[in-house]
Design a protein around this motif. Structure first.
Motif, PDB file in Angstrom:
ATOM      1  N   UNK A   1       0.697  -1.213   0.113  1.00 30.42           N
ATOM      2  CA  UNK A   1       0.120  -0.025  -0.045  1.00 30.42           C
ATOM      3  C   UNK A   1       0.877   1.227  -0.039  1.00 30.42           C
ATOM      4  N   UNK A   2       1.944   1.134   0.830  1.00 30.86           N
ATOM      5  CA  UNK A   2       2.703   2.487   1.076  1.00 30.86           C
ATOM      6  C   UNK A   2       3.685   2.877  -0.281  1.00 30.86           C
ATOM      7  N   UNK A   7      -2.390   8.730  -6.405  1.00 30.38           N
ATOM      8  CA  UNK A   7      -3.988   8.314  -6.903  1.00 30.38           C
ATOM      9  C   UNK A   7      -4.253   6.700  -6.743  1.00 30.38           C
ATOM     10  N   UNK A   8      -3.005   5.915  -6.867  1.00 31.55           N
ATOM     11  CA  UNK A   8      -3.528   4.531  -6.614  1.00 31.55           C
ATOM     12  C   UNK A   8      -3.834   4.277  -5.344  1.00 31.55           C
ATOM     13  N   UNK A   9      -3.183   4.880  -4.272  1.00 30.53           N
ATOM     14  CA  UNK A   9      -3.484   4.865  -3.037  1.00 30.53           C
ATOM     15  C   UNK A   9      -5.011   5.269  -2.728  1.00 30.53           C
ATOM     16  N   UNK A  10      -5.419   6.333  -3.364  1.00 28.34           N
ATOM     17  CA  UNK A  10      -6.863   6.756  -3.041  1.00 28.34           C
ATOM     18  C   UNK A  10      -7.645   5.819  -3.673  1.00 28.34           C
ATOM     19  N   UNK A  11      -7.303   5.229  -5.068  1.00 24.20           N
ATOM     20  CA  UNK A  11      -8.217   4.040  -5.332  1.00 24.20           C
ATOM     21  C   UNK A  11      -8.190   3.054  -4.486  1.00 24.20           C
ATOM     22  N   UNK A  12      -7.308   2.559  -4.032  1.00 25.87           N
ATOM     23  CA  UNK A  12      -7.232   1.371  -3.129  1.00 25.87           C
ATOM     24  C   UNK A  12      -8.085   1.678  -1.986  1.00 25.87           C
ATOM     25  N   UNK A  13      -8.071   2.693  -1.244  1.00 25.51           N
ATOM     26  CA  UNK A  13      -8.827   2.992  -0.290  1.00 25.51           C
ATOM     27  C   UNK A  13     -10.358   2.929  -0.676  1.00 25.51           C
ATOM     28  N   UNK A  14     -10.889   3.732  -1.714  1.00 31.21           N
ATOM     29  CA  UNK A  14     -12.278   3.629  -2.410  1.00 31.21           C
ATOM     30  C   UNK A  14     -12.593   2.112  -2.558  1.00 31.21           C
ATOM     31  N   UNK A  15     -11.784   1.379  -2.846  1.00 30.93           N
ATOM     32  CA  UNK A  15     -12.073   0.006  -3.243  1.00 30.93           C
ATOM     33  C   UNK A  15     -12.048  -0.744  -2.021  1.00 30.93           C
ATOM     34  N   UNK A  16     -11.537  -0.423  -1.175  1.00 27.73           N
ATOM     35  CA  UNK A  16     -11.663  -1.179   0.416  1.00 27.73           C
ATOM     36  C   UNK A  16     -13.076  -0.552   1.152  1.00 27.73           C
ATOM     37  N   UNK A  17     -13.257   0.434   0.906  1.00 26.62           N
ATOM     38  CA  UNK A  17     -14.474   1.059   1.567  1.00 26.62           C
ATOM     39  C   UNK A  17     -15.853   0.436   0.449  1.00 26.62           C
TER      40      UNK A  17
END
Length: 204
Positions: A1-2, A7-17
């Protein structure tokens, strides 16, 4: 993750949500069984085997569907080259839409669990899954290690992923309790927006 850019980190958080949203709404609708959290379903299956073996068919089927979803997502990602995120998320979106169309049926449950399995193939590295999006126990372990004084890269980013899952779950539970059918369509729309975000990221 780090290791991901912003942009990819934000996408990952949105997908986890999104995973939390679908899982919580499914939990409400399916009598306490999970759509994306297979550790929980494994425990439920063990309890059901000890108390009522017929009920164990439900978590067993969900676990099988999730594994098949991961396999399907992995195949799609492997064949899609640089567009793997778009291809995987497009498939996830389509499966969520099927779940919404078939609301309240076994078909819906199957489509949703396939979608959540496939979601974990969104972020790939050298042909292997590099970031789990539907379970965050590892992130909590890293946070505990950091609190214990160990130097743990990405502990904060992992906690952001966990928070996304929890907040998504809160929304999913609310929709599942009050507007279950609308909640499924909201999940499909969420998947569509994530696909569009993946297109933008891929074109950068």
């Amino acid at each position: 993750m780090h290791r991901l850019d912003r942009s990819r980190r934000s996408l990952a958080i949105a997908l986890s949500a999104l995973a939390g949203f679908v899982d919580a709404s499914g939990f409400v609708a399916n009598g306490g069984y999970f759509i994306s959290f297979m550790s929980g379903n494994s425990t439920r299956m063990a309890v059901d085997l000890a108390s009522d073996m017929r009920r164990a068919l439900v978590p067993a089927g969900l676990i099988l569907g999730f594994v098949l979803g991961v396999a399907l997502g992995t195949r799609v990602a492997a064949r899609s080259g640089p567009w793997r995120k778009v291809a995987v998320l497009g498939m996830v979106c389509a499966l969520l839409a099927v779940g919404a169309l078939a609301h309240g049926t076994v078909v819906a449950q199957g489509a949703l669990v396939l979608a959540m399995g496939a979601l974990n193939a969104t972020f790939q590295r050298e042909g292997e899954g590099s970031l789990a999006l539907t379970y965050v126990t590892g992130a909590l372990v890293k946070a505990g290690q950091a609190l214990g004084g160990q130097k743990v890269p990405g502990a904060g980013a992992g906690l952001a992923l966990w928070l996304g899952l929890v907040l998504g779950g809160l929304g999913g539970a609310a929709m599942g309790l009050h507007y279950p059918e609308a909640g499924l369509w909201l999940g499909a729309a969420w998947g569509a927006l994530a696909t569009l975000a993946a297109i933008r990221i891929t074109r950068q």
